[in-house]
Write a protein that holds these residues in place. Structure first.
Motif, mmCIF file in Angstrom:
data_model
loop_
_atom_site.group_PDB
_atom_site.id
_atom_site.type_symbol
_atom_site.label_atom_id
_atom_site.label_comp_id
_atom_site.label_asym_id
_atom_site.label_seq_id
_atom_site.Cartn_x
_atom_site.Cartn_y
_atom_site.Cartn_z
ATOM 1 N N GLU A 1 0.838 -1.202 0.000
ATOM 2 C CA GLU A 1 0.000 0.000 0.000
ATOM 3 C C GLU A 1 0.877 1.258 0.000
ATOM 4 N N GLU B 1 0.822 5.802 -0.012
ATOM 5 C CA GLU B 1 0.135 7.074 0.158
ATOM 6 C C GLU B 1 1.147 8.195 -0.052
ATOM 7 N N TYR C 1 -1.738 12.983 -0.665
ATOM 8 C CA TYR C 1 -2.616 12.122 0.147
ATOM 9 C C TYR C 1 -3.421 11.119 -0.666
ATOM 10 N N GLU C 2 -3.204 11.021 -1.963
ATOM 11 C CA GLU C 2 -3.849 9.964 -2.730
ATOM 12 C C GLU C 2 -3.168 8.631 -2.438
ATOM 13 N N THR C 3 -3.924 7.550 -2.568
ATOM 14 C CA THR C 3 -3.413 6.218 -2.236
ATOM 15 C C THR C 3 -3.414 5.321 -3.475
#
Length: 423
Positions: free
Chosen positions: A109, A111, A142-144
């Motif tokens: 993941e 970010e 702040y996009e993931t």
């Protein structure tokens, strides 16, 4: 150079990732020929302009700190190529033991904590046994996103240690490495390699069967199988055990049945069933099997959020809510957040067909009478049905009633005055 003016309010991203906005220390990044130069994280700084042939002597920049000059990625991070590290929640993963033919997948993941856009140019794997894909190559503040790695357990086996080389081309060129380790057992095979329930209506129970095959020791056994979720039932049975008379290699087959219980809550399900074997090596004795599915609610309502634009005082707005179910149902009661909401409820749900499937639907007419009181409109609409065991459906409400408009009028022989046309 990219600046951010100082404010007492927290900023989405400051000169280094998620630093408090009240940090007064000034940092500055010079971009030009040569490598970037950074001012140290202190009130006293020294910088050299690259390619200019001259230097800025030591000076104090405490004033700049109070003026709040902020930059996105510090030059010391850009120069060291270490800035991508802060994008990832984890930088390594150990799959443990994986059966041959099993589906094994992991998500790194990401970010973006920086002001600048981050772009992934490509991701390369050091082994053909691991296939990476990028869900989103361009990440704004702040996009993931994620780098999803899938193992090829059909063509490869044995102990593997793989490196993923992630190449960035924005905001600076950099490379970062993610680590993977796993052991693919050639002697244990799952068929199919994963349990896929697909979409399951809430309240329905579904069973899936997996064949577990082993070739090796004649004494090999699966001691038990356990699920990581209480809404899954697991049944294991040995169906065959033979020994090749020439090679003395044992062959064992188990029948594994995984059941999704009828009391499973709605939502996406991804769990593991773990087989515990009598292998003497504890690192390879536990073998996971992936289980996935989607439990579809018995009732759903659309839209999930009832949005009103700015409504004028005294205006009436009409909207519709659609309740959908897999079986016949009746709507018993609808309650709004305040008396300005009125509802028209159908007596029964109507039957509809979509391809080979049948479903039931009911349309609730919603009217909102704004009145004269201005302000924000919020709360929940709650819908109660006759479906046994079903919780009330909830729809969020969001809107705004505008303040009365003041108009300037002139009367003959009098001074101009402001008048509220609504009074």
């Amino acid at each position: 150079m990219r600046f951010r003016s100082w404010s007492a309010e927290p900023r989405p991203a400051t000169c280094w990732p998620k630093a408090p906005a009240a940090t007064f220390t000034a940092r500055r990044r010079w971009t030009g020929s040569g490598s970037p130069a950074a001012w140290p994280a202190s009130s006293e700084a020294e910088a050299t302009l690259q390619g200019g042939g001259f230097a800025v002597t030591r000076a104090r920049f405490l004033l700049l700190g109070f003026l709040g000059v902020f930059f996105a990625i510090p030059a010391d991070l850009a120069a060291s190529d270490d800035w991508p590290r802060r994008l990832f929640k984890t930088t390594s993963h150990d799959f443990g033991t994986v059966a041959r033919g099993a589906v094994a997948e992991y998500r790194f993941e990401m970010e973006n904590p920086y002001i600048e856009d981050v772009h992934i140019e490509r991701v390369e794997s050091s082994c053909g046994c691991a296939h990476p894909t990028v869900t989103k190559r361009l990440l704004k503040t702040y996009e993931t996103g994620a780098i999803v790695v899938t193992l090829d357990t059909q063509r490869f086996y044995g102990q593997k240690d793989t490196t993923l080389r992630v190449v960035f081309d924005q905001p600076f060129r950099a490379e970062f490495r993610l680590k993977l380790s796993y052991y693919i057992r050639p002697d244990v095979v799952f068929q199919p390699g994963t349990v896929q329930f697909g979409s399951v209506p809430q309240g329905q129970s579904v069973k899936k069967r997996v064949t577990v095959s082993y070739a090796g020791r004649t004494t090999w056994k699966v001691l038990d199988a356990e699920a990581s979720n209480s809404h899954l039932d697991v049944a294991l049975a040995e169906v065959e055990r033979t020994t090749d008379p020439r090679t003395h290699v044992g062959k064992v087959t188990y029948d594994l049945v995984v059941t999704l219980k009828d009391d499973s809550p709605p939502g996406y399900l991804k769990e593991f069933v773990v087989l515990r074997t009598n292998d003497p090596n504890q690192q390879t004795a536990r073998i996971p099997l992936t289980v996935e599915g989607l439990v579809v609610p018995s009732l759903s309502v659309h839209p999930a959020v009832l949005l009103f634009d700015v409504v004028r005082p005294g205006e009436t707005i009409s909207k519709n809510l659609v309740v959908r179910g897999q079986k016949p149902f009746r709507i018993l009661e609808v309650e709004g957040p305040d008396p300005r909401f009125r509802f028209t409820i159908p007596k029964t749900a109507s039957q509809y067909r979509s391809g080979d499937s049948t479903y039931y639907g009911a349309v609730i007419a919603v009217e909102f009478h704004a009145g004269d009181a201005p302000g924000k409109v919020s709360g929940k609409v709650r819908i109660q049905t006759d479906v046994a065991g079903a919780a009330p459906l909830e729809v969020s409400v969001s809107g705004q009633v505008a303040a009365p408009t003041l108009q300037k009028i002139d009367r003959p022989g009098t001074h101009s005055e402001l008048k509220n046309p609504g009074r």
